[in-house]
Design a protein around this motif. Structure first.
Motif, PDB file in Angstrom:
ATOM      1  N   ILE A 171       0.853  -1.194   0.000  1.00 39.14           N
ATOM      2  CA  ILE A 171       0.000   0.000   0.000  1.00 39.14           C
ATOM      3  C   ILE A 171       0.887   1.242   0.000  1.00 39.14           C
ATOM      4  N   VAL A 172       0.684   2.103  -0.972  1.00 41.45           N
ATOM      5  CA  VAL A 172       1.471   3.335  -1.058  1.00 41.45           C
ATOM      6  C   VAL A 172       0.531   4.525  -1.161  1.00 41.45           C
ATOM      7  N   GLY A 173       1.033   5.663  -0.794  1.00 40.91           N
ATOM      8  CA  GLY A 173       0.301   6.911  -0.979  1.00 40.91           C
ATOM      9  C   GLY A 173       0.858   7.636  -2.184  1.00 40.91           C
ATOM     10  N   HIS A 174       0.124   8.596  -2.676  1.00 37.99           N
ATOM     11  CA  HIS A 174       0.623   9.310  -3.844  1.00 37.99           C
ATOM     12  C   HIS A 174       1.832  10.183  -3.513  1.00 37.99           C
ATOM     13  N   GLU A 175       2.074  10.373  -2.216  1.00 41.50           N
ATOM     14  CA  GLU A 175       3.321  11.048  -1.846  1.00 41.50           C
ATOM     15  C   GLU A 175       4.520  10.150  -2.141  1.00 41.50           C
ATOM     16  N   ASP A 176       4.309   8.806  -2.066  1.00 41.28           N
ATOM     17  CA  ASP A 176       5.383   7.873  -2.407  1.00 41.28           C
ATOM     18  C   ASP A 176       5.694   7.932  -3.899  1.00 41.28           C
ATOM     19  N   LEU A 177       4.658   8.062  -4.710  1.00 38.45           N
ATOM     20  CA  LEU A 177       4.863   8.166  -6.152  1.00 38.45           C
ATOM     21  C   LEU A 177       5.553   9.476  -6.517  1.00 38.45           C
ATOM     22  N   LEU A 178       5.182  10.536  -5.821  1.00 33.36           N
ATOM     23  CA  LEU A 178       5.811  11.837  -6.085  1.00 33.36           C
ATOM     24  C   LEU A 178       7.327  11.771  -5.879  1.00 33.36           C
TER      25      LEU A 178
END
Length: 623
Positions: free
Chosen positions: A318-325
C-alpha cells in the motif's frame, strides 16, 4: 536480462568501451564483459537468469570466429538446441546464448532468426564475413538504439550509453512532434537527430567501415494479410486454440534459474496469466500488486480476490501518492528521452517492490491490443450510435457540455463523451489518429509549437493504419500492435523493470498467439460493447466470476490534483514566460491559456500539461 553496447568504429579505446557499457549497469548488475578487436568493440552487462555459472558474455564460438553480446531470453532455445544436437553439434553450457551462436553458425542469420521465439536484442560479430549483425526482436520488447558519426557506427540498449557519440543539442523535429501527438516516440525515431531505434523485426548488417543496411526478417503486416484467408469461423475452435497457445506461452516463459513471480493488478489479463501460472506450478506462485491509500485509485481488493482464488503467495504494497511523487524525477530521467505515459510511475513502484522477492515476473500486458480491450476500440460503435440522433439534438447536447465543469466526479465521464462527439464526424483514418494521439491534436500542436518546429505527425501514424487491408477494426488492431506496443507499452514495462534490475516477460506476445489473434473475426473480440469477449469466455473457469465483469482501470495517478497542489509551483516555474521565451520552442500565449483553463476547472488539461512537464524536465537535464 542484460544491457549491450558496441561499435564498428575507428580510433576507439577499450576504456571508452568499458565506460559506455557500464552506463547500463542497472540492466545488468551481476557481471560485465568486453571484446575489443579494432574496429569492433562489444560490451555486456549481465543480469543472471539462466545458466548462472557458465553464461558469461561476450560469448565466443568454439573456433573463436564468432562473438556475441545478447540481451533477453530465447524461450524456445531447448527445442532449437535439440534440433542442433541432431545435426551433431555439441554444447558446453546450458545457456540460450550458446544456442543462438550455434544456430547462426548452422543456418546463417535469416534462417536462424526465423526460428527464434523470445524477447531479445543482440549483436554478433562474424570474423570470417567481416560483418557485424545487430538484431531486435519480433515486436520490440527489448530496446536497441543506434547512431553513426565520422568515426563509425554505434549501438546500445539505452540512449545513455550512446552519449558522447552524437550531438545532444540536435533535437529531432519528427521526434518532437510525435511525442506531443502520441505521448511517446515510436521506432525508428528518437528525440535526437541522427539517433534511431531499430525497428521491431529488423536487423542491421554493419561493415567494418561503419556502413550499415537495415533488413526486415519478421513482417506482421504480410502475415496478417495471409491470415485473412485463414480466418477461424467456429467460436469453440477459436477458444480451444487460444487456451492451448496461452498455456504454452506461459509455460515457456516460466523457465528460470532464479525466483519468479507475476504482476497481479486484479484486471482480466494479469489475472489470467497468474491463474495459468498457478495451474502449471507445483508450488504457490508469488504475485505482486500495489494499492493506494486514496480509495478512488485503489483496486487492490481486485488483486486480493484473484490471489485467494488461485492460492498465490500474494504481496500487496500500500502506497500513498506522496510515495509516487518521490520517484517522479527518477522515473522520467531513466527514459533518456521524453516519455509521457504517466502509468510508468506506479509501474516502477510495483517493480521496485517485486524485486525484493524475485528476479523475473510475468505480466498481462498486450492482451488489450490483441483482443480489443481499450475503450477506443468502441469509437466507431459509439460514433455510429451518436450519428443516428437528429442533428439539432446533437448540436444542443454538444453546446450544453460547455457549461459542465471538470471536477473529480465529472472528469472521466466528460472526457469520454467529448471523445465520442469529436470522433463521430471523422473518417476512419481521422478517427484512428484522433484516438491514438493521446496528447495534442494537430491543430493544438500548431498553437503550441513555433512554426519552425511544427511537423504533421499524422502521416507517420497513418502509415501503419493504411498499410493493411481490411475494415476499420482490423486496421486499428494491426496498427496498435505495430505502433503502440513498441513505442509505449513495451518501453514502459522494460524501463520500469530494468531500473530495478528485474526481468519482465509478456506471454501475450508469443508470435504464435499474436498471429492467431489476426485470424479472429472482429465479433470474437468485441461483441457490441463487450470487449475481449473470447479472452473472458475462454478463461472464465480460472478466475473469480467478478473479475470478468470489472471495468478497466489501469494504473491511474492524480496528475490533475498534483498540478493543483504538490507540483503546481514546479509546473508554473517550468512553464514560466521567461523560460518559454528563452527556450524558443513554444508559444507562451497558448500555454498560458491551457494553464488558466486547467486551474479554473474550465477544462481538464492534465494530460497536455503532463507532456509539457515531462518535456521540460527532460530538456532541462539534457539540452
Amino acid at each position: 536480462m542484460c544491457g549491450i553496447f558496441g561499435f564498428s568504429a575507428v580510433g576507439m579505446k577499450k576504456k571508452q568501451l568499458i565506460t559506455a557499457t557500464d552506463k547500463l549497469s542497472l540492466r545488468g548488475p551481476d557481471a560485465s564483459g568486453y571484446f575489443m578487436s579494432e574496429p569492433i568493440g562489444l560490451g555486456h552487462r549481465r543480469l543472471s537468469i539462466i545458466d548462472l555459472d557458465s553464461g558469461e558474455q561476450p560469448m565466443f564460438s568454439k573456433d573463436k570466429s564468432l562473438v556475441i553480446v545478447f540481451n533477453g531470453e530465447i524461450y524456445n532455445f531447448k527445442t532449437i538446441k535439440k534440433e542442433l544436437k541432431e545435426l551433431g553439434i555439441q554444447f558446453v553450457t546450458e545457456s540460450d546464448t550458446e544456442v543462438l551462436i550455434e544456430a547462426y553458425q548452422a543456418w546463417g542469420i535469416n534462417k536462424c532468426l526465423e526460428k527464434l521465439e523470445g524477447m531479445f536484442a543482440f549483436s554478433l560479430w562474424d570474423e570470417k564475413l567481416q560483418k557485424l549483425f545487430v538484431v531486435r526482436d519480433l515486436f520490440g520488447e527489448k530496446p536497441l538504439y543506434y547512431t553513426k558519426n565520422e568515426q563509425g557506427f554505434f549501438f546500445a540498449s539505452e540512449l545513455k550509453a550512446l552519449e558522447g557519440f552524437f550531438e545532444k543539442k540536435n533535437m529531432s523535429k519528427t521526434g518532437l512532434n510525435l511525442f506531443f501527438n502520441l505521448t511517446y516516440i515510436p521506432a525508428p525515431y528518437t528525440i535526437y537527430e541522427n539517433v534511431f531505434k531499430l525497428e521491431a523485426g529488423h536487423y542491421l548488417e554493419v561493415s567494418t567501415l561503419g556502413e550499415f543496411e537495415s533488413l526486415q526478417y519478421y513482417d506482421l503486416e504480410k502475415i496478417t494479410l495471409e491470415n485473412q484467408e485463414l480466418q477461424i469461423i467456429q467460436y469453440e475452435d477459436a477458444k480451444k486454440e487460444l487456451r492451448e497457445k496461452l498455456f504454452s506461452s506461459v509455460e515457456e516463459r516460466m523457465v528460470s534459474d532464479v525466483p519468479l513471480g507475476s504482476f497481479l493488478s486484479g484486471g482480466i489479463d494479469s489475472s489470467i496469466v497468474s491463474a495459468i501460472m498457478s495451474k502449471l506450478s507445483t508450488n504457490p506462485i508469488k504475485t505482486f500488486s500495489i494499492g493506494f491509500k486514496e480509495k478512488e485509485y485503489d483496486e487492490s481488493e481486485r488483486a486480493d480476490l484473484v490471489a485467494k482464488h488461485i492460492g498465490s503467495d500474494h504481496k500487496l504494497y500500500i502506497v500513498g501518492h506522496e510515495d509516487l511523487l518521490e520517484i517522479v524525477d527518477e522515473t522520467l530521467s531513466y527514459f533518456d528521452e521524453p516519455f509521457g505515459d504517466s502509468s510508468a510511475i506506479p509501474s516502477m513502484m510495483v517493480a521496485k517492490k517485486a524485486k525484493e522477492k524475485v528476479t523475473v515476473v510475468l505480466t498481462g500486458d498486450c492482451a488489450d491490443e490483441l483482443f480489443g480491450g481499450y475503450d477506443k476500440y468502441l469509437g466507431k460503435y459509439y460514433a455510429d450510435k451518436y450519428n443516428k440522433y437528429p442533428k439539432l439534438l446533437r448540436k444542443a447536447f454538444k453546446n450544453g457540455l460547455k457549461f459542465v465543469p471538470h471536477t473529480r466526479k465529472t472528469n472521466q465521464t466528460l472526457r469520454k463523451i467529448k471523445k465520442v462527439i469529436y470522433s463521430a464526424g471523422l473518417s476512419p483514418e481521422e478517427r484512428y489518429t484522433s484516438l491514438t494521439s493521446l496528447g495534442y491534436t494537430e491543430l493544438q500542436k500548431k498553437q503550441l509549437l513555433k512554426p519552425e518546429f511544427q511537423e504533421n505527425a499524422n502521416a507517420i501514424i497513418l502509415k501503419y493504419f493504411s498499410g493493411i487491408k481490411g475494415d476499420e477494426h482490423n486496421k486499428t488492431f494491426f496498427s496498435d500492435a505495430k505502433l503502440v506496443l513498441e513505442g509505449d507499452m513495451l518501453t514502459k514495462v522494460d524501463r520500469a523493470c530494468m531500473i530495478n534490475s528485474l526481468e519482465a516477460r509478456v506471454p501475450f506476445l508469443d508470435s504464435k498467439l499474436v498471429e492467431f489473434s489476426t485470424r479472429l473475426p472482429h465479433h470474437f473480440k468485441i461483441d457490441g460493447t463487450n470487449k475481449k469477449k473470447i479472452l473472458k469466455d475462454t478463461f472464465a473457469d480460472l478466475v473469480p466470476a467478478e473479475t470478468m465483469s470489472f471495468s478497466k482501470k489501469g494504473f491511474g495517478i492524480p496528475i490533475r490534483l498534483w498540478f493543483q497542489n504538490e507540483l503546481k509551483e514546479e509546473l508554473i516555474e517550468l512553464l514560466s514566460e521567461e523560460k518559454i521565451k528563452k527556450q524558443g520552442l513554444f508559444n507562451f500565449n497558448f500555454i498560458h491559456k491551457i494553464l488558466t483553463e486547467h486551474f479554473n476547472n474550465k477544462e481538464n488539461h492534465s494530460s497536455k500539461l503532463w507532456l509539457l512537464f515531462v518535456f521540460q524536465k527532460w530538456h532541462q537535464k539534457y539540452i
